[in-house]
Write a protein that holds these residues in place. Structure first.
Motif, PDB file in Angstrom:
ATOM      1  N   VAL A  37       0.740  -1.076  -0.065  1.00  0.00           N
ATOM      2  CA  VAL A  37       0.021  -0.043   0.110  1.00  0.00           C
ATOM      3  C   VAL A  37       0.994   1.357  -0.132  1.00  0.00           C
ATOM      4  CG1 VAL A  37      -1.923  -1.138   1.157  1.00  0.00           C
ATOM      5  CG2 VAL A  37      -0.028   0.011   2.499  1.00  0.00           C
ATOM      6  N   GLY A  38       2.162   1.115  -0.021  1.00  0.00           N
ATOM      7  CA  GLY A  38       2.992   2.314  -0.176  1.00  0.00           C
ATOM      8  C   GLY A  38       3.031   3.162   1.058  1.00  0.00           C
ATOM      9  N   LEU A  39       2.958   2.519   2.514  1.00  0.00           N
ATOM     10  CA  LEU A  39       3.359   2.919   3.762  1.00  0.00           C
ATOM     11  C   LEU A  39       4.381   2.479   4.502  1.00  0.00           C
ATOM     12  CD1 LEU A  39      -0.467   3.260   4.569  1.00  0.00           C
ATOM     13  CD2 LEU A  39       1.050   5.290   3.936  1.00  0.00           C
ATOM     14  N   SER A  40       5.471   1.991   3.783  1.00  0.00           N
ATOM     15  CA  SER A  40       6.494   1.497   4.603  1.00  0.00           C
ATOM     16  C   SER A  40       7.276   2.696   5.106  1.00  0.00           C
ATOM     17  CB  SER A  40       7.293   0.813   3.455  1.00  0.00           C
ATOM     18  OG  SER A  40       6.791  -0.312   2.964  1.00  0.00           O
ATOM     19  N   ALA A  41       7.124   3.821   5.117  1.00  0.00           N
ATOM     20  CA  ALA A  41       7.822   4.813   5.475  1.00  0.00           C
ATOM     21  C   ALA A  41       6.894   6.077   5.831  1.00  0.00           C
ATOM     22  CB  ALA A  41       8.943   5.630   4.508  1.00  0.00           C
ATOM     23  N   CYS A  42       5.901   5.634   6.397  1.00  0.00           N
ATOM     24  CA  CYS A  42       4.640   6.504   6.755  1.00  0.00           C
ATOM     25  C   CYS A  42       4.801   7.259   8.299  1.00  0.00           C
ATOM     26  CB  CYS A  42       3.238   6.135   6.673  1.00  0.00           C
ATOM     27  SG  CYS A  42       3.030   4.617   7.681  1.00  0.00           S
ATOM     28  N   LYS A  43       4.149   8.254   8.723  1.00  0.00           N
ATOM     29  CA  LYS A  43       4.244   8.743   9.845  1.00  0.00           C
ATOM     30  C   LYS A  43       3.406   7.813  10.990  1.00  0.00           C
ATOM     31  CE  LYS A  43       3.084  12.779  12.504  1.00  0.00           C
ATOM     32  NZ  LYS A  43       2.293  14.265  12.533  1.00  0.00           N
ATOM     33  N   LEU A  44       4.051   7.581  11.927  1.00  0.00           N
ATOM     34  CA  LEU A  44       3.408   6.623  12.823  1.00  0.00           C
ATOM     35  C   LEU A  44       2.404   7.375  13.619  1.00  0.00           C
ATOM     36  CD1 LEU A  44       6.646   5.184  14.499  1.00  0.00           C
ATOM     37  CD2 LEU A  44       5.500   4.437  12.629  1.00  0.00           C
ATOM     38  N   SER A  45       1.363   6.314  14.018  1.00  0.00           N
ATOM     39  CA  SER A  45       0.088   6.612  14.853  1.00  0.00           C
ATOM     40  C   SER A  45       0.279   5.725  15.899  1.00  0.00           C
ATOM     41  CB  SER A  45      -1.199   6.297  13.728  1.00  0.00           C
ATOM     42  OG  SER A  45      -2.234   6.334  14.863  1.00  0.00           O
ATOM     43  N   HIS A  46       0.008   6.407  17.205  1.00  0.00           N
ATOM     44  CA  HIS A  46       0.085   5.444  18.494  1.00  0.00           C
ATOM     45  C   HIS A  46      -1.219   4.763  18.920  1.00  0.00           C
ATOM     46  CE1 HIS A  46       4.000   7.721  19.625  1.00  0.00           C
ATOM     47  NE2 HIS A  46       3.196   8.692  19.454  1.00  0.00           N
ATOM     48  N   VAL A  47      -2.344   5.063  18.011  1.00  0.00           N
ATOM     49  CA  VAL A  47      -3.511   4.032  18.238  1.00  0.00           C
ATOM     50  C   VAL A  47      -4.155   4.077  16.988  1.00  0.00           C
ATOM     51  CG1 VAL A  47      -4.070   4.887  20.510  1.00  0.00           C
ATOM     52  CG2 VAL A  47      -4.625   6.324  18.650  1.00  0.00           C
ATOM     53  N   PRO A  48      -4.724   2.635  16.653  1.00  0.00           N
ATOM     54  CA  PRO A  48      -5.349   2.476  15.479  1.00  0.00           C
ATOM     55  C   PRO A  48      -6.522   3.268  15.091  1.00  0.00           C
ATOM     56  CG  PRO A  48      -5.702   0.594  17.089  1.00  0.00           C
ATOM     57  CD  PRO A  48      -4.655   1.534  17.653  1.00  0.00           C
ATOM     58  N   MET A  49      -7.222   3.541  16.101  1.00  0.00           N
ATOM     59  CA  MET A  49      -8.299   4.463  15.878  1.00  0.00           C
ATOM     60  C   MET A  49      -8.562   5.580  17.057  1.00  0.00           C
ATOM     61  SD  MET A  49     -12.422   3.301  15.330  1.00  0.00           S
ATOM     62  CE  MET A  49     -11.891   2.538  13.600  1.00  0.00           C
ATOM     63  N   GLU A  50      -8.763   6.741  16.672  1.00  0.00           N
ATOM     64  CA  GLU A  50      -8.912   8.139  17.524  1.00  0.00           C
ATOM     65  C   GLU A  50     -10.228   7.565  18.341  1.00  0.00           C
ATOM     66  OE1 GLU A  50      -6.823   9.988  18.114  1.00  0.00           O
ATOM     67  OE2 GLU A  50      -5.605   9.880  16.357  1.00  0.00           O
ATOM     68  N   LEU A  51     -10.153   8.440  19.483  1.00  0.00           N
ATOM     69  CA  LEU A  51     -11.151   8.386  20.390  1.00  0.00           C
ATOM     70  C   LEU A  51     -12.560   8.806  19.947  1.00  0.00           C
ATOM     71  CD1 LEU A  51      -9.556   9.078  23.940  1.00  0.00           C
ATOM     72  CD2 LEU A  51     -11.046   7.145  23.481  1.00  0.00           C
ATOM     73  N   ASN A  52     -12.248   9.968  19.129  1.00  0.00           N
ATOM     74  CA  ASN A  52     -13.395  10.832  18.735  1.00  0.00           C
ATOM     75  C   ASN A  52     -13.792  10.525  17.403  1.00  0.00           C
ATOM     76  OD1 ASN A  52     -11.302  11.924  17.545  1.00  0.00           O
ATOM     77  ND2 ASN A  52     -11.938  13.738  17.812  1.00  0.00           N
ATOM     78  N   VAL A  53     -13.390   9.255  16.933  1.00  0.00           N
ATOM     79  CA  VAL A  53     -13.877   8.714  15.616  1.00  0.00           C
ATOM     80  C   VAL A  53     -15.327   8.567  15.326  1.00  0.00           C
ATOM     81  CG1 VAL A  53     -13.774   6.395  16.072  1.00  0.00           C
ATOM     82  CG2 VAL A  53     -13.137   7.484  13.623  1.00  0.00           C
ATOM     83  N   ASN A  54     -16.017   9.104  14.382  1.00  0.00           N
ATOM     84  CA  ASN A  54     -17.273   9.156  14.065  1.00  0.00           C
ATOM     85  C   ASN A  54     -17.807   8.858  12.724  1.00  0.00           C
ATOM     86  OD1 ASN A  54     -20.053   9.725  14.759  1.00  0.00           O
ATOM     87  ND2 ASN A  54     -20.078  11.931  14.059  1.00  0.00           N
ATOM     88  N   LEU A  55     -17.513   7.577  12.473  1.00  0.00           N
ATOM     89  CA  LEU A  55     -17.674   6.727  11.213  1.00  0.00           C
ATOM     90  C   LEU A  55     -19.391   6.389  10.959  1.00  0.00           C
ATOM     91  CD1 LEU A  55     -14.799   4.546  11.065  1.00  0.00           C
ATOM     92  CD2 LEU A  55     -14.744   6.596   9.908  1.00  0.00           C
ATOM     93  N   SER A  56     -19.610   6.686   9.530  1.00  0.00           N
ATOM     94  CA  SER A  56     -21.042   6.305   9.184  1.00  0.00           C
ATOM     95  C   SER A  56     -20.961   5.981   7.801  1.00  0.00           C
ATOM     96  CB  SER A  56     -21.792   7.392   9.739  1.00  0.00           C
ATOM     97  OG  SER A  56     -21.557   8.456   8.895  1.00  0.00           O
ATOM     98  N   LYS A  57     -22.234   5.614   7.150  1.00  0.00           N
ATOM     99  CA  LYS A  57     -22.097   5.373   5.755  1.00  0.00           C
ATOM    100  C   LYS A  57     -21.911   6.692   5.024  1.00  0.00           C
ATOM    101  CE  LYS A  57     -25.548   1.785   6.167  1.00  0.00           C
ATOM    102  NZ  LYS A  57     -26.648   1.149   5.804  1.00  0.00           N
ATOM    103  N   ALA A  58     -22.108   7.759   5.550  1.00  0.00           N
ATOM    104  CA  ALA A  58     -21.658   9.310   4.979  1.00  0.00           C
ATOM    105  C   ALA A  58     -22.202   9.351   3.291  1.00  0.00           C
ATOM    106  CB  ALA A  58     -20.281   9.292   5.146  1.00  0.00           C
ATOM    107  N   PRO A  59     -23.330   9.333   3.426  1.00  0.00           N
ATOM    108  CA  PRO A  59     -23.921   9.224   1.654  1.00  0.00           C
ATOM    109  C   PRO A  59     -23.170  10.610   1.007  1.00  0.00           C
ATOM    110  CG  PRO A  59     -25.486   9.794   3.190  1.00  0.00           C
ATOM    111  CD  PRO A  59     -24.296   9.455   4.277  1.00  0.00           C
TER     112      PRO A  59
END
Length: 250
Positions: A37-59
């Motif tokens: 996926v071309g992320l071998s040298a990406c910026k690191l993230s300390h958690v896989p998902m943020e606390l305030n994430v608000n995902l939906s179907k987002a039409p």
């Protein structure tokens, strides 16, 4: 049939057996995912998902490449064999395999950025001790923005012995289920009639299923990850046959 010795590698899972137990990791597989996926040298993230994430179907959001998104989720789902700490994040993203949006791609990228800094994590199973079957159950209510459904997880933890010995000794043993808050009291009333189940309350700081039901902050996430025995196995020292051996997966 031929005896090839102890298992060391199977379908992308690296197996390291030592006197104190077994380590399972998919470090090489994880790095292959990042390379693809071309992320071998990406910026690191300390958690896989943020606390305030608000995902939906987002039409109203723009659609992204569905095939590419599915491939990314598929790769991560196989990684969960040795990385249960990513189960919640990958599970949430799996809900949006049909018509994924920009926000879903951003959330997937964060999981991959977290993976970049944690490739050498794996499951550690220690041997010896008393074999007890202990289950942890936790729920997060009304967390799905599309249908209001809750997330419920139950985790069976073998915390003291390897599976073969464990399964042989616990068939007739009393099972323990650790629940949080009032749920322990409510469920416990019904379970008291069954002498093979014992329901106990567990504080949130020790609730191992917490990491499977909701996004957590950095400190809490690391604590819960350690509780479910996901550890850095890249440079661990083990005593094998009286000698110190250093194992490196890098």
């Amino acid at each position: 049939m031929s005896d090839l010795g102890q298992l060391t590698y199977y379908l992308g899972i690296e197996v390291h057996q030592y006197k104190g137990g077994i380590m399972l990791t998919q470090a090489r597989y994880a790095r292959n995912i990042l390379e693809e996926v071309g992320l071998s040298a990406c910026k690191l993230s300390h958690v896989p998902m943020e606390l305030n994430v608000n995902l939906s179907k987002a039409p109203d959001e723009r659609n992204i490449d569905e095939g590419e998104f599915k491939r990314g989720i598929g790769c991560l789902r196989y990684l969960l064999h040795t990385r249960p700490d990513l189960s919640f994040s990958v599970g949430v993203l799996s809900r949006y395999m049909q018509e994924p949006k920009e926000s879903h791609r951003a959330a997937l990228k964060q999981v991959l950025r977290h993976l970049h800094g944690t490739c050498d994590l794996g499951l550690v199973f220690s041997g010896g001790g008393i074999a007890d079957l202990v289950g942890y159950s936790d729920s997060s209510h009304n967390v799905d923005n599309d249908d209001g459904k809750s997330t419920l997880e139950a985790r069976d933890c073998c915390s003291t012995s390897c599976e073969a010995e464990f399964m042989a000794e616990t068939k007739a043993a009393k099972q323990a289920i650790w629940l949080q808050e009032l749920l322990a009291e409510v469920v416990g009333k019904d379970c008291q009639k069954n002498e093979q189940v014992e329901v106990e309350h567990v504080p949130g700081t020790e609730q191992k299923a917490d990491i499977l039901t909701k996004p957590l902050g950095r400190i809490k996430f690391n604590e819960m990850r350690s509780l479910i025995r996901v550890q850095d196995v890249s440079e661990e020292e083990f005593k094998l046959k009286g000698e110190n051996v250093r194992i490196s997966l890098k």
